[in-house]
Design an enzyme around this catalytic site. Structure first.
Site, PDB file in Angstrom:
ATOM      1  N   TYR A 195      -6.406  42.139 -15.197  1.00  0.00           N
ATOM      2  CA  TYR A 195      -6.978  43.270 -14.454  1.00  0.00           C
ATOM      3  C   TYR A 195      -6.929  44.550 -15.288  1.00  0.00           C
ATOM      4  O   TYR A 195      -7.836  45.376 -15.241  1.00  0.00           O
ATOM      5  CB  TYR A 195      -6.227  43.477 -13.135  1.00  0.00           C
ATOM      6  CG  TYR A 195      -6.577  42.428 -12.093  1.00  0.00           C
ATOM      7  CD1 TYR A 195      -7.718  42.555 -11.310  1.00  0.00           C
ATOM      8  CD2 TYR A 195      -5.779  41.310 -11.907  1.00  0.00           C
ATOM      9  CE1 TYR A 195      -8.050  41.594 -10.367  1.00  0.00           C
ATOM     10  CE2 TYR A 195      -6.097  40.350 -10.964  1.00  0.00           C
ATOM     11  CZ  TYR A 195      -7.237  40.485 -10.208  1.00  0.00           C
ATOM     12  OH  TYR A 195      -7.571  39.534  -9.280  1.00  0.00           O
ATOM     13  N   ASP A 205       0.621  44.927  -3.012  1.00  0.00           N
ATOM     14  CA  ASP A 205      -0.369  44.271  -3.856  1.00  0.00           C
ATOM     15  C   ASP A 205       0.211  44.059  -5.235  1.00  0.00           C
ATOM     16  O   ASP A 205       1.140  44.765  -5.633  1.00  0.00           O
ATOM     17  CB  ASP A 205      -1.654  45.099  -3.956  1.00  0.00           C
ATOM     18  CG  ASP A 205      -2.811  44.236  -4.422  1.00  0.00           C
ATOM     19  OD1 ASP A 205      -3.368  43.488  -3.595  1.00  0.00           O
ATOM     20  OD2 ASP A 205      -3.133  44.264  -5.633  1.00  0.00           O
ATOM     21  N   ARG A 223      -1.315  35.606   1.855  1.00  0.00           N
ATOM     22  CA  ARG A 223      -2.167  36.640   2.455  1.00  0.00           C
ATOM     23  C   ARG A 223      -2.162  36.582   3.992  1.00  0.00           C
ATOM     24  O   ARG A 223      -3.191  36.839   4.624  1.00  0.00           O
ATOM     25  CB  ARG A 223      -3.619  36.513   1.962  1.00  0.00           C
ATOM     26  CG  ARG A 223      -3.801  36.811   0.500  1.00  0.00           C
ATOM     27  CD  ARG A 223      -3.900  38.312   0.263  1.00  0.00           C
ATOM     28  NE  ARG A 223      -4.205  38.600  -1.118  1.00  0.00           N
ATOM     29  CZ  ARG A 223      -5.394  38.991  -1.554  1.00  0.00           C
ATOM     30  NH1 ARG A 223      -6.377  39.161  -0.737  1.00  0.00           N
ATOM     31  NH2 ARG A 223      -5.575  39.234  -2.826  1.00  0.00           N
ATOM     32  N   ARG A 228      -5.331  49.353   9.068  1.00  0.00           N
ATOM     33  CA  ARG A 228      -5.905  49.820   7.804  1.00  0.00           C
ATOM     34  C   ARG A 228      -6.829  51.014   8.032  1.00  0.00           C
ATOM     35  O   ARG A 228      -6.830  51.972   7.257  1.00  0.00           O
ATOM     36  CB  ARG A 228      -6.669  48.689   7.130  1.00  0.00           C
ATOM     37  CG  ARG A 228      -6.882  48.972   5.663  1.00  0.00           C
ATOM     38  CD  ARG A 228      -7.876  48.035   5.063  1.00  0.00           C
ATOM     39  NE  ARG A 228      -9.081  48.781   4.805  1.00  0.00           N
ATOM     40  CZ  ARG A 228      -9.958  48.459   3.882  1.00  0.00           C
ATOM     41  NH1 ARG A 228      -9.786  47.396   3.149  1.00  0.00           N
ATOM     42  NH2 ARG A 228     -11.014  49.196   3.705  1.00  0.00           N
ATOM     43  N   ARG A 260      -7.229  40.840   6.340  1.00  0.00           N
ATOM     44  CA  ARG A 260      -8.436  41.213   7.085  1.00  0.00           C
ATOM     45  C   ARG A 260      -8.909  40.231   8.145  1.00  0.00           C
ATOM     46  O   ARG A 260      -9.713  40.587   8.991  1.00  0.00           O
ATOM     47  CB  ARG A 260      -9.589  41.453   6.098  1.00  0.00           C
ATOM     48  CG  ARG A 260      -9.526  42.819   5.460  1.00  0.00           C
ATOM     49  CD  ARG A 260     -10.621  42.988   4.449  1.00  0.00           C
ATOM     50  NE  ARG A 260     -10.462  41.978   3.418  1.00  0.00           N
ATOM     51  CZ  ARG A 260     -11.130  41.946   2.274  1.00  0.00           C
ATOM     52  NH1 ARG A 260     -12.050  42.846   2.030  1.00  0.00           N
ATOM     53  NH2 ARG A 260     -10.912  41.000   1.397  1.00  0.00           N
TER      54      ARG A 260
HETATM   55  O1  CP3 Z   1       0.248  37.686   1.319  1.00  0.00           O
HETATM   56  C1  CP3 Z   1       0.389  38.757   1.958  1.00  0.00           C
HETATM   57  O2  CP3 Z   1       0.140  38.885   3.168  1.00  0.00           O
HETATM   58  C2  CP3 Z   1       0.995  39.929   1.214  1.00  0.00           C
HETATM   59  C3  CP3 Z   1       0.076  40.879   0.706  1.00  0.00           C
HETATM   60  C4  CP3 Z   1      -0.739  40.619  -0.551  1.00  0.00           C
HETATM   61  C5  CP3 Z   1      -1.952  41.304  -0.794  1.00  0.00           C
HETATM   62  N1  CP3 Z   1      -2.364  41.009  -2.043  1.00  0.00           N
HETATM   63  C6  CP3 Z   1      -2.599  42.202   0.152  1.00  0.00           C
HETATM   64  C7  CP3 Z   1      -4.010  42.540  -0.055  1.00  0.00           C
HETATM   65  C8  CP3 Z   1      -0.470  39.838  -1.673  1.00  0.00           C
HETATM   66  C9  CP3 Z   1       0.654  38.852  -1.932  1.00  0.00           C
HETATM   67  C10 CP3 Z   1      -1.509  40.107  -2.616  1.00  0.00           C
HETATM   68  C11 CP3 Z   1      -1.560  39.512  -3.969  1.00  0.00           C
HETATM   69  C12 CP3 Z   1      -2.734  39.724  -4.809  1.00  0.00           C
HETATM   70  N2  CP3 Z   1      -3.511  40.830  -4.944  1.00  0.00           N
HETATM   71  C13 CP3 Z   1      -3.213  38.765  -5.742  1.00  0.00           C
HETATM   72  C14 CP3 Z   1      -2.567  37.446  -6.031  1.00  0.00           C
HETATM   73  C15 CP3 Z   1      -2.755  36.471  -4.957  1.00  0.00           C
HETATM   74  C16 CP3 Z   1      -4.097  35.836  -4.940  1.00  0.00           C
HETATM   75  O3  CP3 Z   1      -4.767  35.984  -3.916  1.00  0.00           O
HETATM   76  O4  CP3 Z   1      -4.409  35.161  -5.911  1.00  0.00           O
HETATM   77  C17 CP3 Z   1      -4.327  39.313  -6.388  1.00  0.00           C
HETATM   78  C18 CP3 Z   1      -5.193  38.642  -7.451  1.00  0.00           C
HETATM   79  C19 CP3 Z   1      -4.499  40.632  -5.888  1.00  0.00           C
HETATM   80  C20 CP3 Z   1      -5.483  41.638  -6.341  1.00  0.00           C
HETATM   81  C21 CP3 Z   1      -6.329  42.066  -5.233  1.00  0.00           C
HETATM   82  N3  CP3 Z   1      -5.904  42.858  -4.187  1.00  0.00           N
HETATM   83  C22 CP3 Z   1      -7.685  41.754  -5.022  1.00  0.00           C
HETATM   84  C23 CP3 Z   1      -8.530  40.883  -5.935  1.00  0.00           C
HETATM   85  C24 CP3 Z   1      -8.053  42.387  -3.826  1.00  0.00           C
HETATM   86  C25 CP3 Z   1      -9.414  42.449  -3.204  1.00  0.00           C
HETATM   87  C26 CP3 Z   1      -9.541  41.240  -2.359  1.00  0.00           C
HETATM   88  C27 CP3 Z   1     -10.720  41.321  -1.447  1.00  0.00           C
HETATM   89  O5  CP3 Z   1     -10.891  40.311  -0.779  1.00  0.00           O
HETATM   90  O6  CP3 Z   1     -11.412  42.351  -1.381  1.00  0.00           O
HETATM   91  C28 CP3 Z   1      -6.916  43.031  -3.301  1.00  0.00           C
HETATM   92  C29 CP3 Z   1      -6.824  43.791  -2.035  1.00  0.00           C
HETATM   93  C30 CP3 Z   1      -5.906  43.243  -1.008  1.00  0.00           C
HETATM   94  N4  CP3 Z   1      -4.605  42.926  -1.233  1.00  0.00           N
HETATM   95  C31 CP3 Z   1      -6.189  43.061   0.374  1.00  0.00           C
HETATM   96  C32 CP3 Z   1      -4.999  42.627   0.975  1.00  0.00           C
HETATM   97  C33 CP3 Z   1      -4.753  42.348   2.435  1.00  0.00           C
HETATM   98  C34 CP3 Z   1      -7.514  43.340   1.054  1.00  0.00           C
HETATM   99  C35 CP3 Z   1      -7.613  44.816   1.159  1.00  0.00           C
HETATM  100  C36 CP3 Z   1      -8.419  45.252   2.336  1.00  0.00           C
HETATM  101  O7  CP3 Z   1      -9.636  45.273   2.208  1.00  0.00           O
HETATM  102  O8  CP3 Z   1      -7.802  45.589   3.361  1.00  0.00           O
END
Ligand code: CP3
Length: 360
Positions: A158, A81, A31, A44, A35
């Site tokens: 999910y 994602d 990640r 964003r 944010r």
């Molecule tokens: O690593 C990176 O920089 C690449 C981008 C990436 C994102 N999500 C961007 C993202 C990667 C590799 C993921 C994987 C992902 N997404 C996982 C597996 C990795 C882990 O963390 O276990 C999972 C379970 C998700 C599903 C997901 N996407 C969730 C649960 C959320 C909400 C998280 C939150 O904190 O609100 C997301 C959204 C998401 N994916 C964000 C980002 C940067 C935040 C979105 C935002 O508010 O801008």
């Protein structure tokens, strides 16, 4: 190699994944684009929503490059994602501020599962492969680009729960009540995941990672049957060499520390570890077979630079001397981390890791 393919200027990640000698430990962060970075929040905002950001290859490229502009990282990771696949299967993904991902049409029972249709990767997920191509062009061979997917089991949780879950009550009930329906779903998702990763590899991803974020919630036999089995099938179906280079695969099961030997049998090149497993113990168990990635507790980045540096030192010492370690967090960086703290971690890896690679 064609003239259009620039040579990789920094291949530390690929060498460490192959357990070849490196002058220092490569480092990237799960990640890393996100944010905690003010520049990410600004992009964003411009995109409108998180999914609009993912769907614009130019903006996805912009945020992929942001952490690389700030820090001397050894890899870029595609900005996207894991939930793009269920979205492409028609479940209707949206993000509710403060609540995380939600699906409008979750698949709760066997009739919903049997009605599902596989995604058409080229048509429905072309925006992801477009982003891979744009990012590769922008990187100009500076560091390798990592592609990724969720594991079939993690995606299924999910899809069944309709969003994030604490206990996976519905997903686990399905596994125990109607294993045939669960297998039907996992089989379809595994095929989609394989095609999706292969499309990323063909578009230019130089390494791939499977995020099995929720595999650790399962019992050992359920993990083997419903998570690991499908990741193994995905790996068997992957393109393993592209552009005359091996495309290494990393499997990250959060909470999977007790299953490392089983995971190393999946055909992967590396295992991602969360912070609950000691790298030294993991290395003694499977380090002769796979590289290891991790595993600083992401919460350490909420502490000050001196504490971060000493924890980096401890993680490096736990792996010990020699090849096969990729420094990373044990899970994704959290939104409240001050960007300078991530910088302190990366700087500490640069300064402290060479001593673990001096040839004897
Ligand atoms: O690593 C990176 O920089 C690449 C981008 C990436 C994102 N999500 C961007 C993202 C990667 C590799 C993921 C994987 C992902 N997404 C996982 C597996 C990795 C882990 O963390 O276990 C999972 C379970 C998700 C599903 C997901 N996407 C969730 C649960 C959320 C909400 C998280 C939150 O904190 O609100 C997301 C959204 C998401 N994916 C964000 C980002 C940067 C935040 C979105 C935002 O508010 O801008």
């Amino acid at each position: 190699m064609s003239a259009a393919t620039p040579v990789l200027q920094n291949d530390l990640l690929l060498r460490a994944l192959a357990r070849e000698p490196v002058p220092r430990t490569p480092v990237w962060m799960m990640r890393q684009a996100g944010r905690y970075l003010p520049e990410y929040r600004a992009t964003r905002e411009r995109a409108g929503s998180f999914m609009d950001l993912c769907r614009s290859s130019e903006l996805a490229c912009e945020v992929t490059m942001q952490p690389l502009a700030r820090y001397p990282l050894d890899a870029a990771i595609l900005f996207s994602d894991i939930l793009t696949i269920p979205d492409a299967m028609g479940l209707g993904l949206h993000f509710v501020e403060g609540e995380g991902p939600k699906f409008e049409r979750p698949v709760r029972d066997s009739s919903a599962i049997r009605a599902l249709r596989p995604p058409d990767i080229a048509r429905d997920l072309g925006y992801v492969t477009d982003a891979v191509r744009v990012i590769r062009r922008e990187l100009q061979g500076r560091v390798p680009l990592i592609g990724f997917t969720g594991s079939p089991w993690t995606l299924a949780t999910y899809m069944i729960e309709g969003g994030s879950s604490r206990d996976f009550a519905r997903a686990k009930a399905l596994v125990y009540d109607d294993p045939a329906a669960a297998h039907h779903l996992l089989d379809m998702v595994a095929t989609a995941v394989t095609q999706y990763l292969n499309a990323q590899i063909e578009a230019g991803a130089q390494a791939v990672q499977i995020f099995d974020t929720w595999g650790g919630a399962l019992s050992t036999p359920a993990y083997q049957a419903f998570s690991l089995h499908y990741m193994t099938r995905v790996i068997e179906g992957l393109i393993r060499e592209h552009d005359q280079r091996r495309v290494p695969v990393t499997v990250f099961t959060k909470g999977g520390g007790q299953w490392l030997e089983l995971m190393a049998d999946s055909g992967c090149d590396a295992l991602g570890l969360d912070w609950t497993t000691e790298l030294g113990d993991a290395r003694a168990r499977v380090g002769h077979r796979v590289a290891l990635q991790g595993n600083l507790d992401p919460a350490v980045l909420n502490a000050g630079p001196a504490a971060i540096r000493s924890e980096v030192e401890r993680v490096l010492a736990s792996f010990g001397s020699g090849a096969g370690h990729i420094f990373n967090l044990g899970h994704g960086i959290t939104p409240g981390v001050p960007p300078e703290h991530a910088g302190a971690m990366i700087e500490a890896v640069h300064e402290l890791s060479p001593q673990w690679h001096e040839s004897s």
